[in-house]
Write an enzyme that holds these catalytic residues in place. Structure first.
Site, PDB file in Angstrom:
ATOM      1  N   ASN A   8      -0.092  -0.392 -12.295  1.00 40.99           N
ATOM      2  CA  ASN A   8       1.154  -0.229 -11.542  1.00 40.99           C
ATOM      3  C   ASN A   8       0.830  -0.391 -10.060  1.00 40.99           C
ATOM      4  OD1 ASN A   8       3.572   0.504 -10.417  1.00 40.99           O
ATOM      5  ND2 ASN A   8       3.346   2.695 -10.832  1.00 40.99           N
ATOM      6  N   LYS A  10       2.781  -0.260  -7.683  1.00 38.05           N
ATOM      7  CA  LYS A  10       3.723   0.501  -6.852  1.00 38.05           C
ATOM      8  C   LYS A  10       4.286  -0.409  -5.752  1.00 38.05           C
ATOM      9  CE  LYS A  10       1.064   4.655  -7.795  1.00 38.05           C
ATOM     10  NZ  LYS A  10       1.465   6.025  -8.052  1.00 38.05           N
ATOM     11  N   HIS A  94       9.918   6.067 -13.723  1.00 37.83           N
ATOM     12  CA  HIS A  94       8.686   6.546 -13.083  1.00 37.83           C
ATOM     13  C   HIS A  94       9.027   7.762 -12.228  1.00 37.83           C
ATOM     14  CE1 HIS A  94       5.092   6.756 -10.640  1.00 37.83           C
ATOM     15  NE2 HIS A  94       4.511   5.957 -11.513  1.00 37.83           N
ATOM     16  N   GLU A  96       8.084   8.736  -9.456  1.00 39.25           N
ATOM     17  CA  GLU A  96       8.341   8.496  -8.021  1.00 39.25           C
ATOM     18  C   GLU A  96       9.797   8.094  -7.796  1.00 39.25           C
ATOM     19  OE1 GLU A  96       5.081   5.780  -7.439  1.00 39.25           O
ATOM     20  OE2 GLU A  96       3.663   7.456  -7.587  1.00 39.25           O
ATOM     21  N   GLU A 166       3.226  10.816 -18.175  1.00 38.53           N
ATOM     22  CA  GLU A 166       2.634  10.903 -16.839  1.00 38.53           C
ATOM     23  C   GLU A 166       2.993  12.252 -16.215  1.00 38.53           C
ATOM     24  OE1 GLU A 166       1.664   6.894 -15.095  1.00 38.53           O
ATOM     25  OE2 GLU A 166       3.716   7.262 -14.520  1.00 38.53           O
ATOM     26  N   GLY A 172      -1.584  10.259  -8.761  1.00 37.85           N
ATOM     27  CA  GLY A 172      -2.109  10.051  -7.407  1.00 37.85           C
ATOM     28  C   GLY A 172      -2.804  11.274  -6.831  1.00 37.85           C
ATOM     29  N   SER A 212      -4.013   9.602 -12.486  1.00 42.39           N
ATOM     30  CA  SER A 212      -5.400   9.672 -11.988  1.00 42.39           C
ATOM     31  C   SER A 212      -6.436   9.152 -12.989  1.00 42.39           C
ATOM     32  CB  SER A 212      -5.738  11.097 -11.551  1.00 42.39           C
ATOM     33  OG  SER A 212      -4.902  11.495 -10.477  1.00 42.39           O
TER      34      SER A 212
HETATM   35  C1  PEP Z   1       1.264   5.663 -11.683  1.00 43.19           C
HETATM   36  O1  PEP Z   1       1.611   5.157 -10.626  1.00 43.19           O
HETATM   37  O2  PEP Z   1       1.979   5.539 -12.685  1.00 43.19           O
HETATM   38  C2  PEP Z   1       0.014   6.428 -11.727  1.00 43.19           C
HETATM   39  C3  PEP Z   1      -0.378   6.932 -12.873  1.00 43.19           C
HETATM   40  O3  PEP Z   1      -0.675   6.554 -10.562  1.00 43.19           O
HETATM   41  P1  PEP Z   1      -2.186   7.073 -10.383  1.00 43.19           P
HETATM   42  O4  PEP Z   1      -3.036   6.312 -11.370  1.00 43.19           O
HETATM   43  O5  PEP Z   1      -2.535   6.770  -8.973  1.00 43.19           O
HETATM   44  O6  PEP Z   1      -2.208   8.533 -10.691  1.00 43.19           O
END
Ligand code: PEP
Length: 252
Positions: A8, A10, A94, A96, A166, A172, A212
């Site tokens: 992803n 982003k 997501h 975010e 997630e 993150g 992460s």
């Molecule tokens: C994501 O953006 O879906 C995500 C899992 O980010 P990260 O791997 O940085 O935690």
């Protein structure tokens, strides 16, 4: 089922940086038995479409979509438009977007169903916040999100959904969910899918872990029961690290 790794990007890579990422990623050796996708910002889809496949990434994805196919929705992008770009999948819900833009489960369900109608696989993101986890509400929250986000979404066919678990606190943060906790949540997700779609269909629906994931910990997740792949943000931004992650996910 083949394992799936989705990057992803982003809101990091416009067309120029996307092109540079793809050129660098072409040098990476990738496991043949791994499915790899990249969720690309809309403005970079054109740049990615022509070259991602040659870099060993067959699955082009989006990060969001609107639910109508056309109309007076300034600024939005429709499933039909994404289909023109040959998208295989698109993220919906997501965290975010839920946090920054107030996206609700109901909106996520409309987006997922609209993607399916256009023949694009929705990757439906769910997960609890830190406060919900501390209150012991993880399974309750995830079950409720799934029930709402899968309203009107079919469980079979080429555009069957994938689910990305997630945990919001793990995204993150550098603090991933333990593989054991992920296993328990994924098991609960599979149970919801079995109840809704029946065993045969539910077993074909991939459940990804995200939060992460990096080249050092990916193997543990991918070898955990009911974890059918991973969704990767930060560790996908560097093409060499992402190549390393793909190799670690499925060592030769
Ligand atoms: C994501 O953006 O879906 C995500 C899992 O980010 P990260 O791997 O940085 O935690």
């Amino acid at each position: 089922m083949r394992k799936l790794v989705i990057a992803n990007w982003k809101m990091y890579y416009g067309p120029v940086k996307a092109g540079a990422w793809i050129r660098a990623f072409r040098r990476e050796r990738l496991p043949k038995d791994l499915d790899i996708g990249v969720a690309v910002p809309h403005v970079s889809l054109a740049a990615a479409r022509s070259s991602l496949g040659r870099a060993g990434v067959p699955l082009l994805g989006g990060q969001d979509v609107f639910w109508a196919n056309d109309g007076a929705y300034t600024g939005e992008i429709s499933p039909a438009m994404l289909k023109e770009f040959g998208l295989s999948f698109c993220l919906v819900g997501h965290s975010e977007r839920r946090v920054n833009l107030g996206e609700t489960d109901e909106m996520v369900a409309k987006k997922a169903a609209a993607l399916q109608k256009a023949g694009i696989q929705p990757v439906v993101c769910v997960g609890e916040t830190d406060a919900q986890k501390k209150k012991g509400e993880t399974l309750k929250v995830v079950r409720a999100q799934l029930a709402a986000c899968l309203q009107g979404v079919k469980g079979d066919g080429a555009a069957r959904p994938a689910i990305a678990y997630e945990p919001v606190w793990a995204i993150g943060s550098g603090k991933p969910c333990s593989p054991l906790d992920a296993k328990n949540v994924h098991e609960a997700i599979r149970e919801v899918l079995v109840k809704k779609y029946g065993k045969a269909s539910a077993q074909e629906i991939r459940i990804l872990y995200g939060g992460s994931v990096d080249p050092r910990n990916v193997a543990e997740y991918v070898s955990t029961t009911h974890v059918d792949g991973v969704l990767v943000g930060s560790s996908s931004l560097d093409p060499r690290a992402f190549g390393m992650l793909c190799r670690a996910a499925l060592p030769a």
